[in-house]
Design a protein around this motif. Structure first.
Motif, PDB file in Angstrom:
ATOM      1  N   GLU A  39       3.287  -7.599   0.578  1.00  0.00           N
ATOM      2  CA  GLU A  39       4.666  -6.791   0.355  1.00  0.00           C
ATOM      3  C   GLU A  39       5.910  -7.639   0.934  1.00  0.00           C
ATOM      4  O   GLU A  39       6.995  -7.389   0.371  1.00  0.00           O
TER       5      GLU A  39
ATOM      6  N   ARG B  72      -0.531  -4.650  -9.798  1.00  0.00           N
ATOM      7  CA  ARG B  72       0.252  -5.493  -8.906  1.00  0.00           C
ATOM      8  C   ARG B  72       0.542  -6.871  -9.288  1.00  0.00           C
ATOM      9  O   ARG B  72       1.733  -7.678  -9.051  1.00  0.00           O
TER      10      ARG B  72
ATOM     11  N   HIS C  31       0.353  -5.839   5.611  1.00  0.00           N
ATOM     12  CA  HIS C  31       1.421  -5.798   4.458  1.00  0.00           C
ATOM     13  C   HIS C  31       2.072  -7.068   4.266  1.00  0.00           C
ATOM     14  O   HIS C  31       3.438  -7.226   3.829  1.00  0.00           O
TER      15      HIS C  31
ATOM     16  N   ALA D  71       6.336  -0.168  -7.705  1.00  0.00           N
ATOM     17  CA  ALA D  71       6.496   1.123  -7.006  1.00  0.00           C
ATOM     18  C   ALA D  71       5.484   1.900  -7.734  1.00  0.00           C
ATOM     19  O   ALA D  71       4.732   2.796  -6.775  1.00  0.00           O
TER      20      ALA D  71
ATOM     21  N   TYR E 120       2.033   1.109  -5.881  1.00  0.00           N
ATOM     22  CA  TYR E 120       2.117   1.313  -4.581  1.00  0.00           C
ATOM     23  C   TYR E 120       2.036   2.566  -4.183  1.00  0.00           C
ATOM     24  O   TYR E 120       1.545   3.147  -3.260  1.00  0.00           O
ATOM     25  N   GLY E 121       2.535   3.433  -5.447  1.00  0.00           N
ATOM     26  CA  GLY E 121       2.580   4.965  -5.251  1.00  0.00           C
ATOM     27  C   GLY E 121       3.675   5.338  -4.512  1.00  0.00           C
ATOM     28  O   GLY E 121       4.176   6.586  -4.051  1.00  0.00           O
ATOM     29  N   ARG E 122       4.685   4.384  -4.083  1.00  0.00           N
ATOM     30  CA  ARG E 122       5.988   4.494  -3.356  1.00  0.00           C
ATOM     31  C   ARG E 122       6.763   3.280  -3.736  1.00  0.00           C
ATOM     32  O   ARG E 122       6.205   2.344  -4.246  1.00  0.00           O
ATOM     33  N   LEU E 123       7.956   3.477  -3.397  1.00  0.00           N
ATOM     34  CA  LEU E 123       9.026   2.303  -3.483  1.00  0.00           C
ATOM     35  C   LEU E 123       8.548   1.188  -2.472  1.00  0.00           C
ATOM     36  O   LEU E 123       8.087   1.456  -1.410  1.00  0.00           O
ATOM     37  N   PRO E 124       8.481  -0.165  -2.681  1.00  0.00           N
ATOM     38  CA  PRO E 124       7.870  -1.116  -1.854  1.00  0.00           C
ATOM     39  C   PRO E 124       9.181  -1.296  -0.789  1.00  0.00           C
ATOM     40  O   PRO E 124       9.871  -2.318  -0.855  1.00  0.00           O
ATOM     41  N   TRP E 125       9.063  -0.339   0.098  1.00  0.00           N
ATOM     42  CA  TRP E 125      10.338  -0.432   0.855  1.00  0.00           C
ATOM     43  C   TRP E 125      10.365  -1.552   2.043  1.00  0.00           C
ATOM     44  O   TRP E 125      11.377  -2.104   2.290  1.00  0.00           O
TER      45      TRP E 125
END
Length: 330
Positions: free
Chosen positions: A110, A276, A107, A153, A156-161
């Protein structure tokens, strides 16, 4: 010793700036290529690598602090100062641990995003914590960054935590560092002192299940080198910051995430779909607006200094002074 002429003073300043730029580029270059380093420490897990980084950083920083004579400042730190150091220690440990995990689990891109948005997070923290007022370009930069995070987000299908944790932990860390009366070297030494007992205790608890003693001396040397990997860029940054304006170092800071991003995309070939790329393009646009505003703001005092210098020379044509003492040219 005869006073410096305008030409010799200018040459000295050019030399200082050149050396400062070299130190700054060296620091951010090393931070930029660090994604190539952490995978070399496998099969150690992220937590074990973090513990070794903390422990060996203390060894290296203790030697450097002693050589520079900075232990007095650490010994004289107040209880409130140590409380600030302890909080900063937790934040930098989180930042280091998440970054190591990100690199060793593919990652890197990210993680690079986290350091791209870090300046914008710092601005937001200034508003929320310090009650600072934003300028219009800063509002614009944040207004562009928010939809960028939303786009990423969705991608990625989610927050880029990983990005958000890295940016927020380092932003709050920088805010806390302003309250600690220590330079960067002594401050990192103090933070290592706070974290080292936990790190060493964890490594002792691992015992034979850890990789330090079970994978050969070469692996052990790589783990121990984490202290130098931490200290060397910091020392280069400190040397550069003393020789060039902070705005210059601020511009150089983008070198590190650019190199990290390039490593993730072109070396380890992490996926970068069009959505992205679009999200990153929005982040870069926000940074361009933010950076242009910063440069414009910093030019004003320099233009005032130059005007004062021209007035001084017109009033005193035989003087070798280039500017009033309270308006130094940098």
């Amino acid at each position: 010793m005869p006073p410096l002429t305008n030409s010799s003073a200018a040459a000295t300043q050019v030399d200082r700036t050149g050396r400062g730029m070299a130190f700054g580029v060296g620091a951010y270059f090393l931070w930029g290529i660090v994604p190539a380093y952490w995978p070399l420490l496998q099969p150690a897990g992220s937590v074990e690598i973090l513990a070794h980084r903390i422990a060996w950083s203390l060894v290296v920083m203790a030697v450097i602090t002693a050589a520079l004579g900075r232990w007095a400042g650490i010994r004289g730190l107040s209880a409130r100062g140590w409380a600030m150091v302890a909080m900063a220690s937790v934040l930098i440990a989180v930042n280091w641990g998440v970054y190591i995990h990100a690199v060793n689990t593919a990652h890197v891109v990210e993680a690079a995003l986290g350091y791209f948005i870090n300046p914008l997070v710092s601005v937001l923290l200034g508003v929320v914590v310090l009650r600072e007022r934003l300028r219009v370009p800063q509002y614009a930069a944040l207004g562009i960054a928010v939809p960028a995070v939303v786009v990423l987000a969705i991608d990625y299908g989610r927050l880029p935590w990983i990005s958000l944790v890295l940016a927020c932990s380092f932003g709050v860390y920088g805010l806390l560092k302003k309250t600690v009366p220590l330079d960067a070297t002594a401050s990192l030494t103090a933070e290592s002192l706070v974290l080292a007992p936990i790190a060493v205790g964890y490594l002792v608890w691992l015992g034979p299940t850890g990789t330090f003693l079970s994978h050969g001396w070469g692996h052990a040397v790589w783990l121990a080198s984490a202290g130098l990997v931490t200290a060397v860029p910091l020392l280069l940054f400190g040397a550069g910051a003393r020789l060039v304006p902070l705005v210059t170092m601020g511009m150089l800071q983008y070198l590190a995430p650019v190199l990290q991003f390039a490593w993730g995309v072109f070396v380890v070939h992490e996926p970068m779909p069009a959505s992205r790329w679009f999200g990153f393009a929005l982040v870069w646009l926000a940074l361009a607006v933010f950076t242009a505003d910063t440069i414009r703001l910093r030019r004003r005092p320099r233009e005032s200094n130059a005007q004062a210098s021209r007035v001084l020379r017109s009033e005193h044509p035989n003087s070798t002074l280039s500017a009033p003492a309270d308006l130094p040219e940098r």
